[in-house]
Design a protein around this motif. Structure first.
Motif, short mmCIF file in Angstrom:
data_model
loop_
_atom_site.label_atom_id
_atom_site.label_comp_id
_atom_site.label_asym_id
_atom_site.label_seq_id
_atom_site.Cartn_x
_atom_site.Cartn_y
_atom_site.Cartn_z
N ASN A 170 -2.59 -5.59 -0.49
CA ASN A 170 -3.07 -5.68 0.89
C ASN A 170 -4.56 -6.02 0.96
O ASN A 170 -5.00 -6.80 1.80
CB ASN A 170 -2.83 -4.37 1.64
N GLN A 171 -5.34 -5.40 0.07
CA GLN A 171 -6.79 -5.54 0.16
C GLN A 171 -7.29 -6.93 -0.22
O GLN A 171 -8.43 -7.28 0.06
CB GLN A 171 -7.47 -4.48 -0.70
N GLU B 168 0.82 -1.20 0.00
CA GLU B 168 0.00 0.00 0.00
C GLU B 168 0.86 1.26 0.00
O GLU B 168 0.59 2.22 -0.73
CB GLU B 168 -0.94 -0.01 1.20
N LYS C 231 0.05 -8.50 0.96
CA LYS C 231 0.61 -7.22 1.40
C LYS C 231 1.96 -6.90 0.77
O LYS C 231 2.43 -5.76 0.88
CB LYS C 231 0.72 -7.18 2.92
N THR D 5 -3.03 -1.21 -8.01
CA THR D 5 -3.70 -1.70 -6.81
C THR D 5 -2.72 -2.41 -5.88
O THR D 5 -1.99 -3.31 -6.31
CB THR D 5 -4.82 -2.68 -7.18
N ALA D 6 -2.75 -2.01 -4.61
CA ALA D 6 -1.94 -2.70 -3.60
C ALA D 6 -2.59 -4.03 -3.25
O ALA D 6 -3.81 -4.13 -3.12
CB ALA D 6 -1.82 -1.82 -2.36
#
Length: 397
Positions: A356-357, A338, A363, A353-354
């Protein structure tokens, strides 16, 4: 013949999507969005013709779901994926996610567990948790090259008495894995053993590599067919997400009645004026275009893999057999994707897009949408390389 469709259809035309109320392209002028999963290609010519004909009628009243829609879904499943779908199994839905959210509320109870194989599409978490259910993560194994199923952990999660549903992503987003028929049958057997319903999201099923075929979950075994709710759509493969159209099919009559009652109660089983025409055109006339698209997408993937090896050896593109999403391992760059993605966007304008989600081990990963002209992909990868390089210099200070 391989390669002919790429020549026949041009996928190199630059996208003109700024100032069009596009979710993806509603960004600053200097920014390049490569995040949300829609493509920067015009729809198949057959789809555009169908919508033009609809537009010429000039009246956009309430719609029914005609025989042509059922026949298109059934015919595509049989010819493309060797699955027999009966008409009575099918219902129209305004999207795969509305279908998932509705089914979670209808088939499970408040406080139940729903198993997700992570990292996975983040909206699944919302569909479960917003309904007052709990996510149980069955983390995918990762060997540094590709992902694989952890069946031992999966059985533990399914055996929990409060686990009543598993949401399967087939093929997997963002990992790009296409489960084998044997793997799907094994999942089906475990879910049958513990009384767990499988909801299979197969929206990416038509975006496999040209030499790779996928197996629908419901076709893997009789057990899989009887315990499953299956969601398919032309929206991802034909870039029709804004038309709000999907199909849900359920073989088991009792389960089907619950699911279809939920779709109707939630008011997500009626098409808009353009949804049916676009889907029918895509599935009856768009096969050749799709074959060309798949070739182009995996040419993009090959280019990205080579670029990263040569310019960013600290990163690694995860091997994938499906989707147009690049899932990039940045473990050697950061412990928090992120922060990396925020830094890259600020410094280069690249919007990605990271991981993490998506939970799981996401992550340290980033997701990049490579469904774009090669010119755009090159721009994005150059920005990515610049951003990672500057990030590493900053981190060392």
């Amino acid at each position: 013949m391989y390669g002919e469709s790429v020549v026949k259809y041009c996928f190199d035309e630059p996208a003109q999507r700024r100032n069009t109320n596009s979710l993806k392209w509603d960004v600053a002028e200097n920014e390049l969005p490569m995040w949300v999963a829609d493509m920067d290609f015009k729809a198949a010519p057959a789809v555009i013709r169908a919508l033009e004909n609809k537009l010429k009628q000039g009246i956009f009243g309430y719609q029914i779901v005609p025989d042509e829609w059922y026949n298109a879904i059934i015919g595509w499943g049989k010819s493309r994926h060797n699955i027999e779908i009966k008409r009575e199994w099918l219902s129209f839905c305004t999207g795969v996610i509305p279908a998932i959210s509705s089914a979670v509320k209808r088939v499970t109870n408040h406080g139940d567990n729903v198993v997700l194989q992570t990292p996975v599409y983040d909206i699944f978490f919302h569909s479960v948790e917003n309904a007052g259910r709990h996510v149980l993560e069955n983390r995918l194994g990762y060997d540094g090259e590709k992902y694989f199923f952890d069946f031992e952990d999966l059985e533990k999660k399914l055996a929990d008495p409060l686990t009543t549903m598993m949401i399967l992503c087939n093929p997997l987003n963002p990992a790009g894995k296409v489960p084998t028929a044997d793997e799907l049958a094994r999942i089906g057997a475990l879910c049958k053993k513990y009384g767990v319903t499988v909801l299979s999201d197969e929206i990416h099923c038509d975006l496999t590599a040209p030499d790779c075929a996928y197996t629908p979950f419901a076709a893997a075994s009789e057990e899989c067919r009887q315990i499953s709710i299956n969601c398919v759509a032309a929206s991802k493969a034909f870039n029709l997400a804004g038309l709000q159209s999907a199909a849900v099919f359920v073989a088991d009559e009792n389960l089907r009645n619950k699911v279809f009652r939920g779709l109707n109660s939630d008011e997500v089983a009626e098409p808009n004026a353009f949804a049916v025409d676009a889907t029918v055109a895509a599935l009856t006339e768009g096969g050749d275009w799709l074959d060309g698209l798949r070739e182009y997408l995996f040419k993009n993937r090959a280019f990205a893999e080579k670029f990263l090896k040569e310019n960013l050896p600290q990163t690694k593109l995860v091997k994938a057999e499906a989707t147009y999403l690049l899932w990039i391992d940045c473990t050697a760059v950061t412990a928090d994707a992120e922060s990396l993605c925020g830094f890259i966007r600020e410094r280069t304008g690249l919007y990605i897009t990271a991981g993490n989600q998506y939970r799981g081990n996401g992550k340290t990963f980033v997701r990049i949408n490579a469904a774009c002209p090669m010119q755009t992909l090159k721009d994005g990868l150059n920005r990515f390389a610049k951003g990672v390089s500057e990030y590493l210099k900053t981190e060392k200070k």
